[in-house]
Design a protein around this motif. Structure first.
Motif, PDB file in Angstrom:
ATOM      1  N   PHE A  18     -40.426  -4.431   0.911  1.00 34.34           N
ATOM      2  CA  PHE A  18     -40.420  -5.724   1.596  1.00 34.34           C
ATOM      3  C   PHE A  18     -39.024  -6.053   2.115  1.00 34.34           C
ATOM      4  N   LEU A  19     -38.001  -5.822   1.298  1.00 30.32           N
ATOM      5  CA  LEU A  19     -36.628  -6.120   1.707  1.00 30.32           C
ATOM      6  C   LEU A  19     -36.238  -5.312   2.941  1.00 30.32           C
ATOM      7  N   THR A  20     -36.643  -4.044   2.988  1.00 25.02           N
ATOM      8  CA  THR A  20     -36.339  -3.206   4.151  1.00 25.02           C
ATOM      9  C   THR A  20     -36.929  -3.803   5.424  1.00 25.02           C
ATOM     10  N   VAL A  21     -38.200  -4.186   5.352  1.00 29.18           N
ATOM     11  CA  VAL A  21     -38.855  -4.774   6.524  1.00 29.18           C
ATOM     12  C   VAL A  21     -38.201  -6.105   6.879  1.00 29.18           C
ATOM     13  N   ALA A  22     -37.834  -6.885   5.858  1.00 27.26           N
ATOM     14  CA  ALA A  22     -37.207  -8.185   6.098  1.00 27.26           C
ATOM     15  C   ALA A  22     -35.875  -8.026   6.822  1.00 27.26           C
ATOM     16  N   ILE A  23     -35.081  -7.030   6.441  1.00 25.36           N
ATOM     17  CA  ILE A  23     -33.784  -6.822   7.098  1.00 25.36           C
ATOM     18  C   ILE A  23     -33.979  -6.490   8.571  1.00 25.36           C
ATOM     19  N   HIS A  24     -34.890  -5.563   8.865  1.00 24.58           N
ATOM     20  CA  HIS A  24     -35.169  -5.232  10.271  1.00 24.58           C
ATOM     21  C   HIS A  24     -35.625  -6.475  11.038  1.00 24.58           C
ATOM     22  N   THR A  25     -36.481  -7.278  10.406  1.00 25.55           N
ATOM     23  CA  THR A  25     -36.999  -8.483  11.051  1.00 25.55           C
ATOM     24  C   THR A  25     -35.879  -9.469  11.352  1.00 25.55           C
ATOM     25  N   ILE A  26     -34.985  -9.681  10.394  1.00 27.94           N
ATOM     26  CA  ILE A  26     -33.869 -10.606  10.591  1.00 27.94           C
ATOM     27  C   ILE A  26     -32.965 -10.124  11.714  1.00 27.94           C
ATOM     28  N   LEU A  27     -32.649  -8.833  11.732  1.00 26.04           N
ATOM     29  CA  LEU A  27     -31.773  -8.301  12.783  1.00 26.04           C
ATOM     30  C   LEU A  27     -32.390  -8.475  14.158  1.00 26.04           C
ATOM     31  N   TYR A  28     -33.713  -8.293  14.231  1.00 23.36           N
ATOM     32  CA  TYR A  28     -34.406  -8.471  15.508  1.00 23.36           C
ATOM     33  C   TYR A  28     -34.426  -9.936  15.914  1.00 23.36           C
ATOM     34  N   GLU A  29     -34.869 -10.792  14.998  1.00 24.80           N
ATOM     35  CA  GLU A  29     -35.027 -12.216  15.325  1.00 24.80           C
ATOM     36  C   GLU A  29     -33.697 -12.864  15.706  1.00 24.80           C
ATOM     37  N   ARG A  30     -32.619 -12.441  15.055  1.00 34.17           N
ATOM     38  CA  ARG A  30     -31.318 -13.060  15.325  1.00 34.17           C
ATOM     39  C   ARG A  30     -30.525 -12.303  16.386  1.00 34.17           C
ATOM     40  N   SER A  31     -31.126 -11.284  16.966  1.00 37.80           N
ATOM     41  CA  SER A  31     -30.489 -10.524  18.054  1.00 37.80           C
ATOM     42  C   SER A  31     -29.109 -10.004  17.654  1.00 37.80           C
ATOM     43  N   VAL A  32     -28.995  -9.549  16.403  1.00 38.37           N
ATOM     44  CA  VAL A  32     -27.753  -8.899  15.980  1.00 38.37           C
ATOM     45  C   VAL A  32     -27.548  -7.625  16.794  1.00 38.37           C
ATOM     46  N   TYR A  33     -28.655  -6.932  17.080  1.00 39.29           N
ATOM     47  CA  TYR A  33     -28.673  -5.806  18.005  1.00 39.29           C
ATOM     48  C   TYR A  33     -29.644  -6.154  19.134  1.00 39.29           C
ATOM     49  N   ALA A  47     -47.646  -7.747  12.448  1.00 37.29           N
ATOM     50  CA  ALA A  47     -46.788  -7.130  13.457  1.00 37.29           C
ATOM     51  C   ALA A  47     -45.319  -7.372  13.114  1.00 37.29           C
ATOM     52  N   VAL A  48     -44.546  -6.283  12.996  1.00 32.19           N
ATOM     53  CA  VAL A  48     -43.128  -6.382  12.672  1.00 32.19           C
ATOM     54  C   VAL A  48     -42.334  -5.538  13.666  1.00 32.19           C
ATOM     55  N   ARG A  49     -41.021  -5.615  13.554  1.00 31.99           N
ATOM     56  CA  ARG A  49     -40.119  -4.835  14.407  1.00 31.99           C
ATOM     57  C   ARG A  49     -39.255  -3.931  13.549  1.00 31.99           C
ATOM     58  N   GLN A  50     -38.910  -2.773  14.091  1.00 26.91           N
ATOM     59  CA  GLN A  50     -38.072  -1.830  13.381  1.00 26.91           C
ATOM     60  C   GLN A  50     -37.045  -1.268  14.340  1.00 26.91           C
ATOM     61  N   THR A 138     -44.582 -14.482   3.791  1.00 26.88           N
ATOM     62  CA  THR A 138     -43.129 -14.631   3.867  1.00 26.88           C
ATOM     63  C   THR A 138     -42.591 -14.013   5.146  1.00 26.88           C
ATOM     64  N   MET A 139     -43.112 -12.834   5.518  1.00 25.40           N
ATOM     65  CA  MET A 139     -42.666 -12.178   6.737  1.00 25.40           C
ATOM     66  C   MET A 139     -42.989 -13.035   7.958  1.00 25.40           C
ATOM     67  N   ASN A 140     -44.105 -13.714   7.916  1.00 19.59           N
ATOM     68  CA  ASN A 140     -44.478 -14.604   9.012  1.00 19.59           C
ATOM     69  C   ASN A 140     -43.440 -15.715   9.185  1.00 19.59           C
ATOM     70  N   GLN A 141     -42.918 -16.219   8.050  1.00 23.55           N
ATOM     71  CA  GLN A 141     -41.889 -17.253   8.115  1.00 23.55           C
ATOM     72  C   GLN A 141     -40.579 -16.680   8.660  1.00 23.55           C
ATOM     73  N   LEU A 142     -40.197 -15.497   8.187  1.00 23.51           N
ATOM     74  CA  LEU A 142     -38.959 -14.884   8.668  1.00 23.51           C
ATOM     75  C   LEU A 142     -39.044 -14.542  10.151  1.00 23.51           C
ATOM     76  N   ALA A 143     -40.236 -14.132  10.584  1.00 24.21           N
ATOM     77  CA  ALA A 143     -40.418 -13.763  11.992  1.00 24.21           C
ATOM     78  C   ALA A 143     -40.265 -14.962  12.920  1.00 24.21           C
TER      79      ALA A 143
END
Length: 224
Positions: A18-33, A47-50, A138-143
């Motif tokens: 879960f933490l791995t997916v959450a990190i990818h999601t945060i990086l995507y949502e916050r446009s770190v990359y 649906a998630v982002r990687q 939880t992922m839905n909230q982070l997304a």
């Protein structure tokens, strides 16, 4: 029947997945990359982002593996994904509070948790399939976190931090995956002391509980 009974190993692995997916999601949502550097995927029937960048994926996998190692020691209080500015100033912390994970001897990590008496506390743990439903919520909230946060400046970076329990021993192995830092000041959850806390969700697995929230640091460092 036994295969469906969660063990500490399966619990820790489920959390680190879960933490791995959450990190990818945060990086995507916050446009770190750039968001174009992420591909679409599915996890927890959601649906998630990687990230597609091999070095980013390798760094995340190594960081999460190091977190898992500390979880097995029962030493972790919180895990945080920290976004900081190009001037190395923390802007946002995505906190996963895991202090209530059981402390299990290494010899018992594959024993069903319901059969253990960890530190004098015994209780039920949800089947992993039920936990995954809560991971999805939880992922839905982070997304959707970008909808409740202001944009971050260009040029931000991120790291993963582990806060140890009071009796936790700092990892000293070589090579050293962690860089020791001074404990941060306690956050009272209010908008005083420059931090605004936004709750995300608690995941309850019977007697095991972890909470997720976002700490937004009010910053005027001129990075924007």
């Amino acid at each position: 029947m036994a295969d469906s009974e969660p063990t500490f190993r399966s619990l820790a692995t489920s959390f680190t997945d879960f933490l791995t997916v959450a990190i990818h999601t945060i990086l995507y949502e916050r446009s770190v990359y750039p968001q174009t550097s992420f591909l679409s995927a599915r996890k927890y029937n959601f649906a998630v982002r990687q990230s597609r960048h091999p070095k980013v994926c390798e760094w995340i996998n190594d960081a999460v593996a190091a977190v898992e190692s500390e979880l097995f020691k029962g030493a972790v209080d919180r895990v945080a994904v920290v976004i900081y500015s190009k001037n190395n100033k923390p802007l946002e912390r995505y906190v996963f509070e895991v202090s209530r994970f059981p402390k299990v001897p290494a010899s018992d990590v594959d024993v069903p948790l319901e059969r253990l008496d960890a530190d004098g506390q015994q209780g039920s743990v949800l089947p992993l399939v039920d936990m995954e439903e809560q991971f999805r919520a939880t992922m839905n909230q982070l997304a959707g976190c970008s909808s409740m946060l202001p944009p971050i400046p260009v040029g931000c970076a991120f790291t993963v931090a582990v806060e140890l329990k009071e009796d936790g021993e700092a990892p000293t192995a070589h090579p050293q995956p962690w860089m020791p830092v001074q404990p941060r000041a306690p956050n009272d959850g209010a908008s005083g002391n420059g931090v605004v806390t936004k709750p995300v969700r608690a995941v309850a697995a019977g007697s095991v509980l972890f909470e997720t929230w976002i700490e937004q640091v009010n910053s005027d460092d001129g990075d924007g």
